[in-house]
Scaffold this motif. Structure first.
Motif, PDB file in Angstrom:
ATOM      1  N   LEU A 234       0.186   9.452  12.981  1.00 45.66           N
ATOM      2  CA  LEU A 234       0.744  10.151  14.141  1.00 45.66           C
ATOM      3  C   LEU A 234       2.264  10.240  14.032  1.00 45.66           C
ATOM      4  CD1 LEU A 234      -1.465   8.482  16.904  1.00 45.66           C
ATOM      5  CD2 LEU A 234      -1.596  10.870  16.157  1.00 45.66           C
ATOM      6  N   LEU A 235       2.869   9.164  13.575  1.00 46.71           N
ATOM      7  CA  LEU A 235       4.327   9.178  13.385  1.00 46.71           C
ATOM      8  C   LEU A 235       4.729  10.179  12.307  1.00 46.71           C
ATOM      9  CD1 LEU A 235       5.220   5.394  13.562  1.00 46.71           C
ATOM     10  CD2 LEU A 235       6.088   7.187  15.065  1.00 46.71           C
ATOM     11  N   GLY A 236       3.970  10.225  11.232  1.00 45.82           N
ATOM     12  CA  GLY A 236       4.286  11.158  10.154  1.00 45.82           C
ATOM     13  C   GLY A 236       4.306  12.595  10.646  1.00 45.82           C
ATOM     14  N   ARG A 237       3.371  12.930  11.533  1.00 51.06           N
ATOM     15  CA  ARG A 237       3.342  14.291  12.087  1.00 51.06           C
ATOM     16  C   ARG A 237       4.606  14.582  12.887  1.00 51.06           C
ATOM     17  NH1 ARG A 237       2.180  16.503  17.094  1.00 51.06           N
ATOM     18  NH2 ARG A 237       1.385  18.649  17.021  1.00 51.06           N
ATOM     19  N   GLU A 238       5.003  13.641  13.748  1.00 47.43           N
ATOM     20  CA  GLU A 238       6.174  13.894  14.598  1.00 47.43           C
ATOM     21  C   GLU A 238       7.469  13.887  13.781  1.00 47.43           C
ATOM     22  OE1 GLU A 238       5.355  15.008  17.317  1.00 47.43           O
ATOM     23  OE2 GLU A 238       3.298  14.292  17.223  1.00 47.43           O
ATOM     24  N   LEU A 239       7.566  13.011  12.798  1.00 48.06           N
ATOM     25  CA  LEU A 239       8.770  12.980  11.968  1.00 48.06           C
ATOM     26  C   LEU A 239       8.877  14.229  11.102  1.00 48.06           C
ATOM     27  CD1 LEU A 239       8.753   9.215  10.923  1.00 48.06           C
ATOM     28  CD2 LEU A 239      10.350  10.341  12.477  1.00 48.06           C
ATOM     29  N   LEU A 297      -0.516  17.263  24.869  1.00 43.31           N
ATOM     30  CA  LEU A 297       0.939  17.396  24.952  1.00 43.31           C
ATOM     31  C   LEU A 297       1.569  17.655  23.584  1.00 43.31           C
ATOM     32  CD1 LEU A 297       1.664  14.369  27.356  1.00 43.31           C
ATOM     33  CD2 LEU A 297       1.375  16.774  27.967  1.00 43.31           C
ATOM     34  N   SER A 298       0.748  18.011  22.608  1.00 46.98           N
ATOM     35  CA  SER A 298       1.216  18.062  21.224  1.00 46.98           C
ATOM     36  C   SER A 298       2.308  19.098  20.983  1.00 46.98           C
ATOM     37  CB  SER A 298       0.043  18.350  20.286  1.00 46.98           C
ATOM     38  OG  SER A 298      -0.581  19.597  20.635  1.00 46.98           O
ATOM     39  N   GLY A 299       2.465  20.053  21.897  1.00 46.93           N
ATOM     40  CA  GLY A 299       3.505  21.046  21.705  1.00 46.93           C
ATOM     41  C   GLY A 299       4.859  20.639  22.242  1.00 46.93           C
ATOM     42  N   LEU A 300       4.929  19.492  22.911  1.00 45.65           N
ATOM     43  CA  LEU A 300       6.192  19.023  23.479  1.00 45.65           C
ATOM     44  C   LEU A 300       7.090  18.434  22.393  1.00 45.65           C
ATOM     45  CD1 LEU A 300       4.954  17.360  26.792  1.00 45.65           C
ATOM     46  CD2 LEU A 300       5.797  19.692  26.439  1.00 45.65           C
ATOM     47  N   SER A 301       8.281  18.014  22.793  1.00 48.10           N
ATOM     48  CA  SER A 301       9.261  17.463  21.865  1.00 48.10           C
ATOM     49  C   SER A 301       8.683  16.285  21.081  1.00 48.10           C
ATOM     50  CB  SER A 301      10.492  17.000  22.646  1.00 48.10           C
ATOM     51  OG  SER A 301      11.297  16.146  21.864  1.00 48.10           O
ATOM     52  N   PRO A 302       8.895  16.242  19.766  1.00 51.32           N
ATOM     53  CA  PRO A 302       8.438  15.082  18.986  1.00 51.32           C
ATOM     54  C   PRO A 302       9.011  13.766  19.502  1.00 51.32           C
ATOM     55  CG  PRO A 302       9.100  16.865  17.527  1.00 51.32           C
ATOM     56  CD  PRO A 302       9.507  17.277  18.910  1.00 51.32           C
ATOM     57  N   LEU A 303      10.245  13.782  19.982  1.00 56.76           N
ATOM     58  CA  LEU A 303      10.846  12.550  20.512  1.00 56.76           C
ATOM     59  C   LEU A 303      10.083  12.064  21.735  1.00 56.76           C
ATOM     60  CD1 LEU A 303      14.655  13.356  20.149  1.00 56.76           C
ATOM     61  CD2 LEU A 303      13.263  11.835  18.722  1.00 56.76           C
ATOM     62  N   LEU A 304       9.650  13.007  22.583  1.00 46.35           N
ATOM     63  CA  LEU A 304       8.881  12.633  23.762  1.00 46.35           C
ATOM     64  C   LEU A 304       7.539  12.027  23.360  1.00 46.35           C
ATOM     65  CD1 LEU A 304       8.551  12.623  26.837  1.00 46.35           C
ATOM     66  CD2 LEU A 304       7.626  14.944  26.666  1.00 46.35           C
TER      67      LEU A 304
END
Length: 393
Positions: A234-239, A297-304
Motif C-alpha cells: 500500500l505504501l509503494g502505491r502511494e509513494l 478514497l483512493s483518488g485523494l492525496s497520497p499524503l492523506l
C-alpha cells in the motif's frame, strides 16, 4: 541480579517479547532487496508469510494437545523457543534461494514463535495479574514493535546485504531468551500436575462469555496480519504517486506497524477506567471502518492516505490485548494456557486465507483487496454484541 529482575518483571517480559517477535516478519522487512536479488514476486512473499503463520498454528495446537503450555514452566518454553527460532531464522540466510528449504525454515520459525507469544501472555498473567488488560497491552505493543522492527533494521541498513537485518533479529531473540530464562515463572498461576488435553483447551469455547470474546478476536485476526503484510505494498502505491523512491518504504512501514504499540498502551490505559470490552469494540469498529473506506478514497492525496494508514495502524492492534485479557478472565483458571493456545491457533488459522487472498490478488485488484478484510471486523463486532445480549438475558 535475579532479585532485581523480579522486582520489575513486566519490562523484562515485554522487552524479551519485542526481541523474540522480531523473527516474525524478518523476511518481510528485507523483501525489496531479497526479491530484487532472487527475482521473487509478491505471491512469493505471501507464501513465506503463510509458512510462518502455519508454523505458528501447528505450534499452538501442539502446545494445546500436549498440555505443554500448562505442564512446564512458561519461562523455559519461552527461552527454548527463542533460542531455536534464532537458529532457524539465521539459517534462512543460507537457503533463501532454495525452495522448499526456504519455506521449511520459515515454518520452523513459526513453530518457535508459538512458544514465545502465547507463553509471553501467560508470563504476564503469572507476574502481574491485577491489571492484566494494561499488562497485556504492553506485551502486545512489543509484539507489534517486534513485527515492525525488521522494517526499521532494513531502513537502517539500506545499501548493505539483506542478510544483516535477519541476523540481527536472531541475535535479539537470543538476548530475549536469556532475559526470560533468568526471570523465571511468576507466582500467581497454579501449576498443573499433568498434561492438559486439547479438549480442556477447547472446553473454554463452551463458555458463552469466552466464545463471544473469541469470536471478536477471530474477526480481528482476519484483518490484522493481512494488513501488516499489505502495508509495504500500500505504501509503494502511494509513494509511486508521489514520485518518491522505494527507500522510504521500510521506514514508513516500520512507523505504520510500530505505531500500533501506542494503540495497545493507550487502549490498556483506557481499559482501567472504561473496561477491556469498551476498548476492544471501538478499536475493531474503527479499523473495520477504515477497511471499508480506504479503497473508496483512493483518488485523494497520497499524503492523506498515508496518514489514514497511520490511523489504521493504531486501531488494528489496539483491541488485541483486550481480547486476550477478556479471554483469560473467562477461561477456566486451571487451563488458561491451553485455552489461550487454542484461541490463538484458531485465530491465526484465519490469517492464512486472508494473507493468501490479499497477497495473491494484489496484482489483479491492487489496493481494492483491502475490501476482503471487511468481513472480519463486522463478524467480530457481531460476536461481541451477541455475547452481551446473551449475558444480559
Amino acid at each position: 541480579m535475579i532479585e532485581l529482575l523480579r522486582r520489575y518483571p513486566l519490562p523484562i517480559i515485554v522487552l524479551a517479547q519485542l526481541f523474540g517477535t522480531s523473527l516474525w516478519f524478518s523476511v518481510n522487512g528485507v523483501w525489496l532487496s531479497l526479491a530484487g536479488e532472487l527475482g521473487l514476486q509478491e505471491a512469493d512473499m505471501g507464501r513465506l508469510t503463510l509458512a510462518v503463520q502455519t508454523g505458528f498454528i501447528v505450534g499452538t495446537l501442539t502446545l494445546a494437545v500436549t498440555g505443554l503450555a500448562d505442564r512446564f514452566g512458561a519461562s523455559r518454553i519461552f527461552a527454548v523457543s527463542s533460542l531455536l527460532g534464532a537458529v532457524f531464522n539465521g539459517g534462512f540466510v543460507l537457503v533463501a534461494a532454495f525452495a522448499p528449504l526456504d519455506l521449511l525454515l520459515r515454518f520452523a520459525t513459526g513453530l518457535c514463535l508459538a512458544g514465545i507469544y502465547p507463553l509471553g501472555m501467560k508470563l504476564v498473567i503469572a507476574w502481574t495479574p491485577k491489571y492484566s488488560g494494561v499488562a497485556l497491552a504492553w506485551l502486545v505493543g512489543m509484539l507489534t514493535l517486534g513485527t515492525a522492527l525488521p522494517h526499521l533494521m532494513r531502513g537502517a541498513t539500506l545499501g548493505l546485504p539483506w542478510e544483516w537485518p535477519l541476523l540481527v533479529a536472531s541475535v535479539l531473540a537470543l538476548v530475549g531468551a536469556a532475559m526470560v530464562f533468568v526471570l523465571g515463572d511468576g507466582p500467581y498461576l497454579p501449576k498443573s500436575g499433568g498434561a492438559v488435553p486439547l479438549r480442556q483447551g477447547l472446553a473454554a469455547l463452551q463458555i458463552p462469555r469466552f466464545r463471544a470474546v473469541a469470536g471478536g478476536y477471530f474477526g480481528h485476526m482476519w484483518e490484522l496480519y493481512a494488513f501488516w503484510t499489505l502495508t509495504p505494498l500500500l505504501l509503494g502505491r502511494e509513494l509511486q504517486r508521489l514520485d518518491a523512491g522505494d527507500g522510504f518504504i521500510p521506514w514508513l512501514a516500520f512507523a505504520i506497524i510500530g505505531i500500533g504499540a501506542v494503540g495497545c498502551v493507550g487502549g490498556g490505559r483506557l481499559s482501567r477506567t472504561r473496561g477491556s470490552e469498551w476498548v476492544a469494540w471501538r478499536a475493531l469498529a474503527i479499523s473495520g471502518g477504515i477497511c471499508l473506506v480506504y479503497p473508496l478514497l483512493s483518488g485523494l492525496s497520497p499524503l492523506l492516505l498515508i496518514a489514514l494508514l497511520f490511523v489504521w495502524g493504531v486501531a488494528v492492534i489496539a483491541d488485541s490485548p483486550q481480547f486476550s485479557a477478556l479471554a483469560a478472565e473467562s477461561a477456566p483458571r486451571e487451563s488458561v494456557g491451553s485455552s489461550l493456545a487454542v484461541m490463538n491457533a484458531i485465530g491465526f488459522s484465519l490469517t492464512l486465507p486472508a494473507i493468501w487472498l490479499t497477497s495473491g490478488l494484489w496484482g489483479l485488484l491492487g489496493h481494492w483487496v483491502v475490501l476482503l478484510l471487511v468481513p472480519g471486523p463486522v463478524l467480530g463486532l457481531w460476536s461481541l454484541s451477541r455475547g452481551n445480549r446473551t449475558q444480559r438475558a
